[in-house]
Design an enzyme around this catalytic site. Structure first.
Site, mmCIF file in Angstrom:
data_model
loop_
_atom_site.group_PDB
_atom_site.id
_atom_site.type_symbol
_atom_site.label_atom_id
_atom_site.label_comp_id
_atom_site.label_asym_id
_atom_site.label_seq_id
_atom_site.Cartn_x
_atom_site.Cartn_y
_atom_site.Cartn_z
ATOM 1 N N GLU A 189 0.828 -1.217 0.000
ATOM 2 C CA GLU A 189 0.000 0.000 0.000
ATOM 3 C C GLU A 189 0.859 1.261 0.000
ATOM 4 O OE1 GLU A 189 -3.282 -0.113 2.792
ATOM 5 O OE2 GLU A 189 -3.272 2.067 2.981
ATOM 6 N N LYS A 218 -7.366 -1.126 11.753
ATOM 7 C CA LYS A 218 -6.780 -1.596 10.489
ATOM 8 C C LYS A 218 -5.555 -0.753 10.151
ATOM 9 C CE LYS A 218 -6.308 -1.848 5.797
ATOM 10 N NZ LYS A 218 -5.561 -0.970 4.894
HETATM 11 C C1 MEV Z 1 -5.932 2.788 5.192
HETATM 12 O O1 MEV Z 1 -5.197 1.661 4.806
HETATM 13 C C2 MEV Z 1 -5.867 3.003 6.694
HETATM 14 C C3 MEV Z 1 -6.748 4.141 7.246
HETATM 15 O O2 MEV Z 1 -8.080 3.946 6.796
HETATM 16 C C4 MEV Z 1 -6.658 4.056 8.752
HETATM 17 C C5 MEV Z 1 -7.625 4.966 9.474
HETATM 18 O O3 MEV Z 1 -8.688 5.289 8.926
HETATM 19 O O4 MEV Z 1 -7.325 5.299 10.639
HETATM 20 C C6 MEV Z 1 -6.283 5.471 6.731
#
Ligand code: MEV
Length: 436
Positions: free
Chosen positions: A95, A279
């Site tokens: 990512e 996540k």
């Molecule tokens: C994306 O991989 C992770 C986020 O969605 C985490 C969050 O929303 O805190 C940016």
């Protein structure tokens, strides 16, 4: 629980993990910097850089039905200062933004003296399920009455862990009078696995002591397996960031601190948000687990079940503005990782990544991982609560879109810049630009 470990690296820092301009260097320059930093030999350098990584013949010995290997980008996060010691953090992840974001967050945390981290003893839980007992209470009493005997029996197995001072630490009995299959007793063996993740040792030991548990309870033993809710093997990271270090264009640091606290509160109260919040934490932790050959599914299972341990799924972090107006953050989560055995020792890239990380124990690795989770979370919620994540993310994502559209290496950046400038980061547009 037990003694908490702060690590033995509180001595003066020798090498700094501040690598200004690292992200602007060429791939070959970055490899050279990191290899020099960690004192990697030629093989380790090649393993880190790609060509010397896992070979199909090695993979064939690791799992079944092998047809090849699968590569991921391996990046290095800079700026980590943990308990006074500098770390460069290897991260395998597909990512965009993860590496840039975490290095940036670690730099801000560094401005407040870095992370303070601690870990519990590496005590895992093994479970034995017992059914069909004549008397559930009597079975409980029998198991608890035989604690010493069961622990002594357990310590006859898992010799390599025992040799290093690990082994059985306690036995617990958890009665469930009313289950879909009748009364159930769950016996817990608490087991110190030292520097191993410990799954094999625990499962072997559970299978070995299960017949005695069946005798003691008069019941029928069914499952014998470790629990991934490793809540006796946790790691904690904390940091305090001076408000000035948090400022972003048009928003003073004092306000950013408050915005981060508000973003965290959202995840504390709402499971829908907590899932995404956590996540983001795991974006960082998983990437280090993959790079170091650790079982990231076990860490995922532990983190999410721990986040739901009160019966309501919630945030793994706390962020609040302290009495000075600075931002305090903390995280605690299970961390069943190992530095011996498994892919950590077999996979050439994992071995090189471990050398770069230079941790001396599984506890130290656990502490680093907790810090990684905290920094990754700060990066995400700070961006979300201020200017949003899409602007920065799209800039990096555009390179993947250009690649997917078939841009040559030489053209990728120019095409990506154009996509962003046009505000149209789509594969179709990238194809048109390439054709032109
Ligand atoms: C994306 O991989 C992770 C986020 O969605 C985490 C969050 O929303 O805190 C940016």
């Amino acid at each position: 629980m037990g003694i908490r470990h702060m690590g033995n690296n509180v001595a003066a820092t020798v090498k700094s993990s501040r690598l200004p301009g690292f992200y602007k260097q060429s791939l070959a320059e970055r490899v050279a910097v990191v290899a020099e930093w960690a004192g990697l030999n030629e093989d380790e350098r090649a393993a880190l850089a790609g060509p010397g990584g896992l070979q199909p013949a090695q993979a064939d010995l690791m799992i079944e039905n092998v047809v090849g290997t699968y590569a991921l980008p391996l990046g290095v996060a800079a700026n980590f200062l943990i308990n006074g010691h500098d770390y460069l953090i290897p991260m395998a992840v597909e990512e965009p933004s993860v590496l840039a974001a975490i290095s940036n967050a670690a730099r801000q945390i560094r401005a407040g003296g870095g992370f303070q981290a601690e870990s519990s003893e590496p005590v895992m839980i093994g479970q034995i399920q017992v059914l069909d007992m004549p008397d559930l209470d009597a079975a409980c009493r029998a198991v608890l009455g035989a604690r010493a005997e069961l622990m002594a029996l357990a310590d006859q197995y898992g010799e390599s862990v025992i040799r290093y001072g690990g082994g059985a630490r306690d036995v617990e009995a958890r009665p469930f009078p009313d289950t879909p299959v009748g009364p159930m007793l769950v016996v817990h063996l608490l087991y110190d696995t030292r520097d191993a993740m410990g799954a094999n040792t625990i499962n072997t030991t559970l299978e070995a002591i299960a017949p005695r548990v069946a005798e003691l309870t008069g019941g029928r033993v069914v499952l014998r397996i470790l629990s991934n809710l490793a809540d006796r093997r946790t790691a904690t990271a904390r940091c305090t960031i001076p408000q000035d270090a948090l400022a972003v264009p048009d928003i003073p640091g004092r306000d950013v601190a408050r915005l981060v606290m508000e973003a965290n509160a959202f995840a504390v109260v709402d499971p829908y948000r907590a899932a995404t919040h956590n996540k983001g934490i795991m974006n960082g932790i998983d990437a280090v687990c993959i790079a170091t050959g650790n079982d990231w599914r076990a860490i995922e299972a532990g983190a999410h079940s721990y986040a739901a341990r009160t019966g309501r799924y919630t945030a793994l972090t706390d962020w609040h503005v302290d009495e000075n107006g600075d931002l305090f953050g903390s995280i605690t989560l299970p961390m069943a990782v190992g530095t011996v055995g498994g892919a950590t020792k077999v996979h050439p890239t994992a071995r090189a990544a471990m050398k770069l990380l230079a941790v001396e124990s599984a506890g130290e690795l656990a502490r680093v991982l907790a810090c990684v989770g905290l920094a990754q979370n700060l990066a995400a919620i700070k961006a979300l609560a201020t200017h949003g994540i899409q602007k920065g993310h799209m800039r990096l994502h555009a390179r993947q879109v250009a690649l997917a559209a078939g841009a040559s290496e030489a053209d990728v950046q120019a095409i990506a810049d154009r996509l962003v400038a046009e505000g149209n980061v789509r594969v179709e547009r990238a194809r048109e630009l390439i054709a032109n």
